[in-house]
Write a protein that holds these residues in place. Structure first.
Motif, mmCIF file in Angstrom:
data_model
loop_
_atom_site.group_PDB
_atom_site.id
_atom_site.type_symbol
_atom_site.label_atom_id
_atom_site.label_comp_id
_atom_site.label_asym_id
_atom_site.label_seq_id
_atom_site.Cartn_x
_atom_site.Cartn_y
_atom_site.Cartn_z
ATOM 1 N N UNK A 138 24.378 -72.012 -11.730
ATOM 2 C CA UNK A 138 25.541 -72.847 -11.489
ATOM 3 C C UNK A 138 25.371 -73.819 -10.340
ATOM 4 N N UNK A 139 24.278 -73.692 -9.584
ATOM 5 C CA UNK A 139 24.034 -74.578 -8.451
ATOM 6 C C UNK A 139 23.350 -75.853 -8.938
ATOM 7 N N UNK A 140 24.004 -77.004 -8.729
ATOM 8 C CA UNK A 140 23.456 -78.273 -9.201
ATOM 9 C C UNK A 140 22.421 -78.851 -8.254
ATOM 10 N N UNK A 141 22.606 -78.663 -6.958
ATOM 11 C CA UNK A 141 21.674 -79.201 -5.970
ATOM 12 C C UNK A 141 21.827 -78.445 -4.660
ATOM 13 N N UNK A 142 20.784 -78.446 -3.882
ATOM 14 C CA UNK A 142 20.836 -77.834 -2.550
ATOM 15 C C UNK A 142 21.086 -78.889 -1.475
ATOM 16 N N UNK A 143 21.218 -80.151 -1.880
ATOM 17 C CA UNK A 143 21.459 -81.221 -0.921
ATOM 18 C C UNK A 143 22.920 -81.253 -0.503
ATOM 19 N N UNK A 144 23.156 -81.660 0.743
ATOM 20 C CA UNK A 144 24.522 -81.863 1.212
ATOM 21 C C UNK A 144 25.041 -83.190 0.649
ATOM 22 N N UNK A 145 26.361 -83.395 0.609
ATOM 23 C CA UNK A 145 26.893 -84.688 0.149
ATOM 24 C C UNK A 145 26.330 -85.869 0.940
ATOM 25 N N UNK A 146 26.137 -85.680 2.246
ATOM 26 C CA UNK A 146 25.582 -86.760 3.073
ATOM 27 C C UNK A 146 24.156 -87.089 2.646
ATOM 28 N N UNK A 147 23.378 -86.063 2.326
ATOM 29 C CA UNK A 147 22.003 -86.293 1.876
ATOM 30 C C UNK A 147 21.975 -86.989 0.525
ATOM 31 N N UNK A 148 22.884 -86.602 -0.366
ATOM 32 C CA UNK A 148 22.959 -87.254 -1.681
ATOM 33 C C UNK A 148 23.256 -88.743 -1.515
ATOM 34 N N UNK A 149 24.218 -89.051 -0.660
ATOM 35 C CA UNK A 149 24.587 -90.448 -0.416
ATOM 36 C C UNK A 149 23.407 -91.230 0.160
ATOM 37 N N UNK A 150 22.742 -90.667 1.162
ATOM 38 C CA UNK A 150 21.612 -91.354 1.797
ATOM 39 C C UNK A 150 20.482 -91.594 0.798
ATOM 40 N N UNK A 151 20.243 -90.626 -0.070
ATOM 41 C CA UNK A 151 19.156 -90.768 -1.041
ATOM 42 C C UNK A 151 19.463 -91.820 -2.103
ATOM 43 N N UNK A 152 20.732 -91.920 -2.495
ATOM 44 C CA UNK A 152 21.098 -92.944 -3.477
ATOM 45 C C UNK A 152 20.973 -94.337 -2.867
ATOM 46 N N UNK A 153 21.386 -94.471 -1.614
ATOM 47 C CA UNK A 153 21.208 -95.758 -0.934
ATOM 48 C C UNK A 153 19.724 -96.093 -0.838
ATOM 49 N N UNK A 154 18.921 -95.102 -0.487
ATOM 50 C CA UNK A 154 17.471 -95.315 -0.408
ATOM 51 C C UNK A 154 16.898 -95.745 -1.760
ATOM 52 N N UNK A 155 17.396 -95.138 -2.821
ATOM 53 C CA UNK A 155 16.951 -95.492 -4.173
ATOM 54 C C UNK A 155 17.222 -96.962 -4.467
ATOM 55 N N UNK A 156 18.428 -97.438 -4.102
ATOM 56 C CA UNK A 156 18.782 -98.844 -4.364
ATOM 57 C C UNK A 156 17.944 -99.795 -3.503
ATOM 58 N N UNK A 157 17.624 -99.368 -2.292
ATOM 59 C CA UNK A 157 16.774 -100.203 -1.437
ATOM 60 C C UNK A 157 15.390 -100.362 -2.063
ATOM 61 N N UNK A 158 14.880 -99.270 -2.629
ATOM 62 C CA UNK A 158 13.569 -99.337 -3.283
ATOM 63 C C UNK A 158 13.604 -100.228 -4.518
ATOM 64 N N UNK A 159 14.744 -100.259 -5.194
ATOM 65 C CA UNK A 159 14.869 -101.081 -6.395
ATOM 66 C C UNK A 159 14.966 -102.569 -6.074
ATOM 67 N N UNK A 160 15.664 -102.912 -4.994
ATOM 68 C CA UNK A 160 16.014 -104.308 -4.746
ATOM 69 C C UNK A 160 15.152 -105.012 -3.700
ATOM 70 N N UNK A 161 14.487 -104.263 -2.828
ATOM 71 C CA UNK A 161 13.728 -104.903 -1.752
ATOM 72 C C UNK A 161 12.246 -105.011 -2.118
ATOM 73 N N UNK A 162 11.567 -106.044 -1.631
ATOM 74 C CA UNK A 162 10.168 -106.274 -2.019
ATOM 75 C C UNK A 162 9.178 -105.433 -1.228
ATOM 76 N N UNK A 163 8.067 -105.125 -1.871
ATOM 77 C CA UNK A 163 6.869 -104.548 -1.257
ATOM 78 C C UNK A 163 7.191 -103.361 -0.351
ATOM 79 N N UNK A 164 6.681 -103.404 0.894
ATOM 80 C CA UNK A 164 6.825 -102.241 1.785
ATOM 81 C C UNK A 164 8.129 -102.251 2.573
#
Length: 238
Positions: A138-164
């Motif tokens: 029944x456990x969907x993730x071990x991440x905290x809500x804050x970690x989930x939010x930070x990781x999704x923002x990081x995901x979008x940065x990787x999608x939209x920003x160039x190179x390194x």
């Protein structure tokens, strides 16, 4: 490495240029996280015409020690004279003792596997047995809500920003609270090291940072099942 249950070091024994020693980066990881169990897997044994080469490679890559016991093979270290033995200094983050020879093998492997992935020779012996589940179904993730939010923002940065550029962005959550209507209010600062990065991340007329915030907000609403108000600001890292 720190959270791993087991470390598998894979060596291509058909490559005569790299097979005689472990890479310094690998040795450094093994030394730094020596508390994590490790095994040595020697692959492509079907490419060797002389199987005696395996014995010499095993002696070199393990420093003649496996699971705390010295290997019993005649002239096992013949091909690697001067191979250093384990010493207390080797337990530090360095892979080379002060004033001593450079380490080329790891004497703390628990097991050795010799196989051919192509022909499936002895591959079954390596396959791990299923262990107990670490989390309840029944456990969907071990991440905290804050970690989930930070990781999704990081995901979008990787999608939209160039190179390194995405890898240089630091994230700091400055607000995380419930709004008057029950919505989740989040504010995060994105810190970048260069003025040019500030301009790129904000985008023309603030279009890019606004687009990222909207995409993250929609994803968070789907995850948290509530309204989300997200504000992203870009600042120069000082």
């Amino acid at each position: 490495m720190e959270s791993a249950d087991l470390v598998v070091v894979l060596v291509d024994v058909s490559d005569k240029w790299t097979r005689n020693q472990l890479r310094p980066q690998v040795l450094q990881c093994l030394t730094q996280f020596s508390q994590v169990p490790s095994i040595l897997v020697m692959n492509k044994v079907d490419c060797l015409k002389q199987k005696s080469v395996l014995l010499e490679l095993t002696a070199a890559l393990t420093e003649g020690v496996v699971n705390g016991k010295k290997l019993k093979m005649r002239q096992a270290l013949r091909s690697q004279p001067g191979t250093p033995c384990p010493s207390p200094a080797a337990k530090g983050p360095k892979t080379q003792s002060v004033g001593g020879p450079q380490r080329i093998g790891w004497p703390h492997f628990q097991e050795i596997f010799m196989l051919s992935a192509l022909s499936q020779e002895d591959v079954k012996t390596l396959k791990a047995r299923p262990g107990p589940w670490e989390f309840h179904s029944g456990v969907l993730t071990s991440q905290t809500p804050e970690e989930i939010c930070a990781n999704i923002i990081r995901e979008k940065l990787l999608e939209h920003l160039p190179q390194e550029m995405p890898y240089s962005v630091q994230q700091r959550t400055v607000m995380w609270e419930e709004g008057p209507s029950g919505e989740l209010v989040i504010e995060q600062k994105l810190l970048v090291p260069k003025e040019s990065h500030v301009r790129i991340l904000i985008g023309p007329k603030g279009h890019l940072i606004s687009q990222i915030a909207q995409e993250v907000g929609r994803d968070l609403m789907d995850i948290f099942l509530c309204d989300v108000r997200l504000r992203l600001s870009v600042r120069l890292l000082k």
